[in-house]
Each structure stands twice: as C-alpha cells, then as structure tokens.
Scaffold this motif. Sequence first.
Motif, PDB file in Angstrom:
ATOM      1  N   MET A 181      21.182  39.811  22.325  1.00 59.48           N
ATOM      2  CA  MET A 181      20.290  39.856  23.477  1.00 59.48           C
ATOM      3  C   MET A 181      19.277  38.718  23.379  1.00 59.48           C
ATOM      4  O   MET A 181      19.025  38.004  24.354  1.00 59.48           O
ATOM      5  N   VAL A 182      18.707  38.530  22.191  1.00 54.84           N
ATOM      6  CA  VAL A 182      17.758  37.433  21.987  1.00 54.84           C
ATOM      7  C   VAL A 182      18.436  36.104  22.290  1.00 54.84           C
ATOM      8  O   VAL A 182      17.905  35.237  22.995  1.00 54.84           O
ATOM      9  N   GLU A 183      19.645  35.952  21.771  1.00 52.53           N
ATOM     10  CA  GLU A 183      20.396  34.713  21.964  1.00 52.53           C
ATOM     11  C   GLU A 183      20.613  34.439  23.454  1.00 52.53           C
ATOM     12  O   GLU A 183      20.447  33.318  23.934  1.00 52.53           O
ATOM     13  N   ARG A 184      20.958  35.495  24.188  1.00 50.52           N
ATOM     14  CA  ARG A 184      21.237  35.351  25.615  1.00 50.52           C
ATOM     15  C   ARG A 184      19.968  34.985  26.382  1.00 50.52           C
ATOM     16  O   ARG A 184      19.995  34.168  27.287  1.00 50.52           O
ATOM     17  N   LEU A 185      18.837  35.599  25.989  1.00 51.49           N
ATOM     18  CA  LEU A 185      17.581  35.307  26.680  1.00 51.49           C
ATOM     19  C   LEU A 185      17.173  33.857  26.484  1.00 51.49           C
ATOM     20  O   LEU A 185      16.618  33.224  27.377  1.00 51.49           O
TER      21      LEU A 185
END
Lengths: 491, 286
Positions: free
Chosen positions: A136-140
């Motif tokens: 999720m962090v990576e996607r954000l």
Amino acid sequence: MASLDKKLKERSSSTNMSLSDSPLYADRTKVYPRAVTGRWRRVKWTALVVLLGIYYLVPWLRWDRGPGAPSQAILLDLDGRRGWIFDVVIWPQEVYFVTGFLILGAIGLFLATSLFGRVWCGFSCPQTVWTDLFMMVERLIEGDRNERMRRDKQPMSFDKAVRKGAKHFIWLAIAAATGGAWVFYYVDAPSTLVKIFRGQASMEIYFFIGLLTATTYMLAGWAREQVCTYMCPWPRFQAAMLDEQSLIVTYEKWRGEPRGKHKAGESWDGHGDCVDCGLCSAVCPTGIDIRDGQQLECIGCGLCIDACVPTMQKVGRPTGLIRWDTLARQQVRETGKGSLKWRIVRPRTVLYATLLALVAAAMLVVFAMRNDSDLSVQRDRSPNFVRLTNGDIRNSYTVKISNKTQMPRQFQLSVERLPGASLAIANAEGDSTTAARHMATEANGVTTFRVLLTVPAKSAPSGSTPVEFVIRDDQGRERASHDAVFVGPAR
Amino acid sequence: MPTKIEKDQLSGTDTTGHEWDGIKELNTPLPSWWLYTFYACIAFAIVYSVLYPAWPWFNGHTSGLIGYSTRAELTQELDAQAKARAVFIDRIRATPLGDIRKDPELFNFAVAGGRSAFQTTCMQCHGSGGAGSVGFPNLVDDDWIWGGTLDQIYTTIRYGVRNANDKSHQSQMPRFGADQILTPAQVSAVADYVLSLSDKGKATPEGKKVFEENCVACHGPDGKGNQELGAPNLTDGIWLYGGDRQSIYNSIFYAHAGSMPAWGDRLDDATIKMLAIYVHNLGGGR
C-alpha cells in the motif's frame, strides 16, 4: 518474464549444452500487483487494521495489579520470570500452557484449512498482512502497477530517487515500529519507549528492535511472495489438510474457456466467458495466473475474485468466473446437473474439531485445577543424616514454597508416613517447632526454609524410607505435597 | 603463458588466458556474493586486528587501539560484583550478629555468603555439608565442644582453637597413659566406664574411681563435659575421635588436642559473621 523464457528456450534448444550448464535456479520475476477494489479486498483491509491494531496496541493496555506488580495487561517478563496476562500470572514451570496454546493454534489451523483452504495465508499471516501494508505504501508513493513497471525500466532520475527513497524510509519506519512493538511485550512499554529514544535502553532491546526491523523490512519489502513459495513450510504440507470439499479460489474453466477477446455485440457461441483481460493475474500478489488451476504459490487471498467481477459485469456474463468454491462442487457444476451442497461435516473436520475441543477442555481443566502454591523439597545429602546428643536421628531438607498470589501467605507444613517425626525450622524465631505451623511466604515469590525432620532413636527407620511433605494454606483450602525420603542408620 | 582471452565455442564462456600445452582454462569465477563476503571478512579482520589485541610483538603482543583485554573485563565484572555485594556486606558489618536474623533479606544473604565462604575455608576439614570426620567436629548435630550459640560459634571461628592467637580456645587433656599418670590397666578400666556412660558395656568400680579422681575436673561428675574448657560430653554417643573401645582407650592414653586457625586473622569480620550464621543455621545451632 519474457526475457527469462527466451533465455531458457535458447539454452534448451542448444544441442551442445550439457545439463550442468543450465541454470540451477530461475531468477525471480518481480511482481507488480495492481490495485483492486471489491469485497475480499475490503475483508483484507479489515483484517489488516484489526490484526495490526492488536499487535501494536496491546502492550499499551494497562491493568491495575496493586503495588509491587507490573501494571501492563500483557507482559512476558523474562527477567522476573513471570508471564502477566491480565489477572493470570504464569510461572516458568507452567510453560506447558504455552505448549497448549501452540497445539490449539496448530489444530485450529488444520481445521480452518480443511474448511476454508488457505484462509490463514491469504488474510491473517503476518507475512501477508505486512506485505499488504508495504505494498500500500509502495502504491501511494510510486503509483499503480503500470506506473511502477515503467519507472523501474527508466534510468535513475531525481523523481525516481526521491520516490524510492521515501518508500524505503517509510518501510523502515514501519519495520522499526514493528520491532519496537515486539519488545514492548517483554518490558514495560511507556517507560521503555522513553528510554529507547534517550538511548538508555539495554543492548538487548536495541538488538531485538534491530533484528525485527531488519526482518520486517526484508521479508515484507523485498522477499514478499518468495517467503510463501520457498521459505514457508506451511504451504508444503497443507495439502494434507485440503480435500475436494475445502473452500478454495477456483476458476470455472468449463465456462471460461476457450478464452479470448470479445467485442460487444458479438455472439458468445464457441467463446468462453473469459475475455482474457488479464486483471486476475495483474492483481495477484504472488504473480500467478489462477486460470492455470491449483498452484502451490496461490495464497488464497481472493483478490483475483474481486478483479474478475467488474469485467464480467461489463461484458454481461454471470460473475463468479473466479470464485470461492470446492473442487467437488465445481465438478458437479461443470456437468450442469444441478449443484452440490458444501459438506462442512466430514471425517476430517470432525476429527480436527474434536481434537480442538479435547485440547481446549484439557487446558481448561488444568487451568481450573491450577494451584496458587507449590512445594519443592530437597534433602541434604551431606551428611545423609545426623545423630543428636539424645540419640535422635535428624535429616535436613531445603523446602521451597512458591506463593503465586499477590499477597503474603502463611502455610502449615506437615510430614506424612513417618510416625513420631517432629518438624522444625532452622533458625526460626522463638519455638522452631511451632514455626513449622506458620511458615510465612512472600507474595509472588519463592520462600526458602531449612527444615529439620527428627525421629526418636527407637522409631528411626533403617536406611531410606519414603515420606511426604504437605503444605496447607492457613485457610486450609489449598494443599500441595512433595515426595521425599528420610534416611536413618542401616541396622 | 598468458595468451589472449577468447570465448570458448562450446560453453560460451571466456577463458582465463592461461594456456598449458594447448590446454586452456575457462574463467568460471566464484559467485560474487561469496567473493564480497570474503572481502568483507578481510576488511573486518584488518579493522579487528587494529582495534583489538592481535599480533605477536617483541614485548608480548599489540594491545589494540581500544585497549580491550579479557582480564580487564573480568576485573570489571568482579568489581561490579563486589560493589553490588558491598551494600549487604556493609550492612552485615554494621548489624549486631543476633539482629541479622530479623531482616530476612540480610539473613538470606548471610546464609548464602556463609555457605560460599564455608566451601572455601572450612570444608577441607569439616566437609562440604559440615558433617566433619574423625578429629574434625560435625557441625550439623547439636553437640558442641566450645558452645553452639550464635555468639559462641562466632567466637570459635574468629579466634580458633589451640593456636597462637591469644584469644583462641585453649585447653589440654593430659596424656594419661603416655605420661604414666595412669597405668594401662587404669586406662582400660576408665575406658570401660566412659563407654558405660552412653549405655555401652559394663563399668567396674575401679573405672568409676579412676574417672572421679582424674576426669571430673573437666568432663564433670556426670561426664557431660564443659564447654568452657572444650571438654566433650562423654554421654551422648557422639565421638570426635571414634567411639569404639580401642579409640577411647587411645584417646585417654595419648590424649588429643585438635587445632583450628583463628579465622579473624585472615577473614573480614563480615565473612566471620556470615560463617557463624551459616553454621548456626545448619541445624544444630542453639
């Protein structure tokens, strides 16, 4: 992926190649999972919030146990050798409760797997939960699948460096918080947090925070699905728990194939429902194609189910081309002869549920019968016995009384199976024989006494004879005993 | 001879450029992870040997930049231990002997410290559990030659028995037979009488007479001994030098005078106090 295939093909087609020249290990193909929304994604988010919430917040729960005892609701105090779990205090010799919980966990896992397939892997395994959070962090920061793939192919730029740097920084921060939360289960959380930031915490604390930070960062940031595919033993032997009645992620091959592109308005004759949009593979966190059937790599997270729903709705075919189902039901549906009920009650599930109930019941009984006191008796063997001036024979013992309650208690010590014996406490104030009837013990601790057991010369047994030491608490409610021997001169 | 590096047709791998009689070697280097780990180990070894004692030198060895030594570390640990104990040791030194028992924490420390000191200085004669042996008194029973109260035990440990210390217990039993105070027949008779005091054997009037004339001064008219003089109780069946008739005969004929060092000359007063408490706690303390 494509380049690897090409390489492999090239190598295998070369007739001059010997076997030893082919690569032993395939390179990892980096997985770029695409964002997806839907029912199972929501379930996964909920599981993530609940599980991480429990993990990070539980050490901060306070619990009043009065003065002298820790005020942390759950504290595994290794230094003090006590496990504090709300009002229950576990001593080192009761570590079998931990064993019991591990057995419960294992059988529970077997039961869940035989019913719902890899529900543990897909929704609640720490590897899955933290990997989800890291993705999720990576996607954000880096954008969705296509953007990430594009950027990874580009040469290094300021934008790429900033985004990658920010991602790794946040990953490390989460990892450090994970390691920090871990140590808080073993020490007082609020005071240790302050110490950690002031640099006053012990080396052990910094070591374990560092260790857990490193493993979290490596496993959730870098290793990801490789942990499930290569490192974890569970996927390897869970096949033994699964059968054709277990709920798993299935692809309805019988109506999906032959797959292919489909233009709106075209006839569906000779055309399977699968329009080969590729979304099910794009969202897969382990980078597999569910349409290839059951695979070791599938963690059963159901994200491909979510991905397929909007596509089916768009092309106007029934949803559920990829769905939770059992292999047995799929076989019946394939033939088109009605449907089969999902059999929950099967020998396997009954066995697991029975075992689960038995172990749980056994643990409850053991817990209910758990004594708040314990007795240990060690006989002095140097000398084996001593003859007193009046000819009496005396043995001395080291008696340890464990008082597991949070208040000081008195115990009455007696000895059985040795007629005529008199008990005394060495160095007791006042009359040492009376002292054996009022043995004062400290709260939550072990109190040691030196106990002298004396038998008149005439009734002294020859050689070794078994005796039993017994303590009763001053209310006469609790009793604990310990076997020992009394040794007299051989006659 | 190094030749030019070329690509091997069969394997597609470069050669090293080495050739011997037409045999060429393929360049198959170590895996890079292995090589870098190896380099890292070399780097570590260099840094380590600079920081820590490592190389033999003319006057011993290089001491390393951070001055580490296991001996210094041990000294530090011992100092830390001593410091931690000093709190208790000081309290024991300051507390009157009889009052130590009133503080359970201090008492437990004293018993443990006493046990430790006992294993170092006392067990050679009195045995690891205080059971003693022939000539060395049993400290676990309730028979005491010089007294079994806490203070008496303390005094005995501190000043010892029959040694050069002025305050040591002093007494001397005459060598009744060897110095011809009594005839062998008289010694034999009194030995029988002494045995009869603990209900063993039969006494003759001759033995009783010799005992009353020679022994009662120290051992008392009833043979129960005198702790002031270190004269053992002869009625209790507990024998320091053996309880069979021959041993008793020898004890009267030649006499014994066991000795014990004055530990106050060698040990700290707190240690003596802890030893007294430990011995008193063995079970026989009065």
